[in-house]
Design a protein around this motif. Structure first.
Motif, PDB file in Angstrom:
ATOM      1  N   LYS A  16       0.692  -0.981   0.109  1.00  0.00           N
ATOM      2  CA  LYS A  16       0.163   0.057   0.214  1.00  0.00           C
ATOM      3  C   LYS A  16       0.944   1.277   0.245  1.00  0.00           C
ATOM      4  O   LYS A  16       0.609   2.548  -0.685  1.00  0.00           O
ATOM      5  CB  LYS A  16      -0.734  -0.157   1.237  1.00  0.00           C
ATOM      6  N   ASP A  54      -9.160  -3.567  -2.187  1.00  0.00           N
ATOM      7  CA  ASP A  54      -9.681  -2.773  -1.370  1.00  0.00           C
ATOM      8  C   ASP A  54      -8.014  -3.515  -0.462  1.00  0.00           C
ATOM      9  O   ASP A  54      -8.031  -3.944   0.740  1.00  0.00           O
ATOM     10  CB  ASP A  54     -10.365  -3.875  -0.334  1.00  0.00           C
ATOM     11  N   LEU A  55      -8.183  -5.641  -0.710  1.00  0.00           N
ATOM     12  CA  LEU A  55      -6.847  -6.138  -0.043  1.00  0.00           C
ATOM     13  C   LEU A  55      -5.242  -5.520  -0.984  1.00  0.00           C
ATOM     14  O   LEU A  55      -4.777  -5.250   0.047  1.00  0.00           O
ATOM     15  CB  LEU A  55      -6.705  -7.450  -0.790  1.00  0.00           C
ATOM     16  N   SER A  58      -4.684  -3.160   1.746  1.00  0.00           N
ATOM     17  CA  SER A  58      -4.989  -3.053   3.697  1.00  0.00           C
ATOM     18  C   SER A  58      -3.498  -3.485   3.680  1.00  0.00           C
ATOM     19  O   SER A  58      -2.242  -3.733   3.162  1.00  0.00           O
ATOM     20  CB  SER A  58      -5.236  -4.922   3.550  1.00  0.00           C
ATOM     21  N   ASP A  59      -3.741  -3.064   4.627  1.00  0.00           N
ATOM     22  CA  ASP A  59      -1.994  -3.353   5.302  1.00  0.00           C
ATOM     23  C   ASP A  59      -1.257  -4.289   5.498  1.00  0.00           C
ATOM     24  O   ASP A  59       0.296  -4.571   5.430  1.00  0.00           O
ATOM     25  CB  ASP A  59      -2.257  -3.291   7.378  1.00  0.00           C
TER      26      ASP A  59
END
Ligand SMILES: Nc1nc2c(c(=O)[nH]1)N[C@H]1C(S)=C(S)[C@@H](COP(=O)(O)O)O[C@H]1N2
Ligand SMILES: [Mo]
Length: 254
Positions: A16, A54-55, A58-59
């Motif tokens: 990300k 979204d994935l 994500s973190d």
């Protein structure tokens, strides 16, 4: 048997951070990844995988440059590799060379045709049948193994032995591991090793005293942090993906 699996410590940068640095526009739907390898034949599709936006943001997904604090070995994806904790290794693109943010669902062969599971809760259909709807394979299910005894091993009567193995799941962590020596009627709790994080293998051990001569099917089952437990029977699908039924290791007490 089950093939080989590994558990490593990865070092890198969150995916990300790279995507945010590049700037992700509104309307982004998926992110695609490819590596430096190319197919041998002109008719073979390129190996490209996609993650939902979204994935990807994500973190957890990471672009790694070290495995166990050293350069990633060539066969594991040198020099950099995409790490998608909890997801099947097919998403862990080696020799990562291209990342593209797209505004649609990627339709390449390795997402649209291959590495798909039945689109239902158990990701299964009756053996021999074909699912009418499928979706891309996703997360690992809870699973465990005995590693200290090979199938067919001989153990001595009335001599205590330490059974050993590991368990893992898709990221909820391992809550418990149990072992049965009587076909699943009775289960004894194994002792869990140190937690190295919810995505890591969790080692387990159990003292066992074989008290009767003859064949024994040792079984091991794990339960994850969500209470999900390995099924007794294989939840079948055509590629036998996400197989996580309780394994039996046949041994003979002599
Ligand atoms: N660049 C690249 N990465 C790839 C692949 C590939 O063909 N090319 N195959 C994927 C698939 S389908 C699997 S199962 C794993 C295999 O990783 P392993 O060799 O460490 O078991 O790599 C994944 N990453
Ligand atoms: Mo694969």
């Amino acid at each position: 048997g089950n093939g080989s699996v590994g558990n490593a410590r990865w070092t890198g940068i969150p995916l990300k951070a790279v995507l945010e640095h590049a700037g992700v526009q509104a309307g982004a739907k998926q992110v695609t990844f490819r590596g430096l390898d190319h197919p041998v034949l002109p008719t073979t599709p390129e190996f490209i995988k996609a993650l939902g936006i979204d994935l990807a943001l994500s973190d957890e997904p990471m672009i790694a440059w070290a495995m166990n604090d050293a350069d990633i070995p060539f066969l594991n994806g040198y020099p950099i590799k995409l790490i998608v904790p909890g997801y099947f290794g097919t998403y862990w693109v080696k020799h990562l060379s291209e990342i593209e943010v797209i505004d649609h669902t990627f339709e390449g062969y390795f997402m649209e045709k291959a590495y798909r599971v039945p689109d239902n809760d158990c990701q299964c259909v009756p053996p021999g049948t074909v699912p009418d709807k499928t979706r891309p394979i996703g997360k690992l299910k809870v699973r465990s193994f005995i590693t200290s005894l090979q199938p067919g091993a001989k153990v001595k009567l009335n001599e205590p032995i330490t059974l050993r193995g590991f368990a893992f799941d898709g990221g909820h962590g391992i809550q418990s591991v149990e072992v049965s020596e009587d076909g699943g009627r009775n289960w004894r709790l194994a002792v869990l090793g140190e937690s190295l994080g919810n995505y890591s293998f969790r080692e387990w051990t159990l003292q066992w005293l074989p008290r009767e001569k003859g064949k024994v099917g040792l079984q091991v089952r794990a339960t994850n942090g969500q209470g999900e437990q390995q099924p007794v029977k294989v939840l079948w699908n055509p590629a036998i993906y996400v197989k996580n039924n309780i394994e039996t290791t046949p041994v003979t007490v002599v």
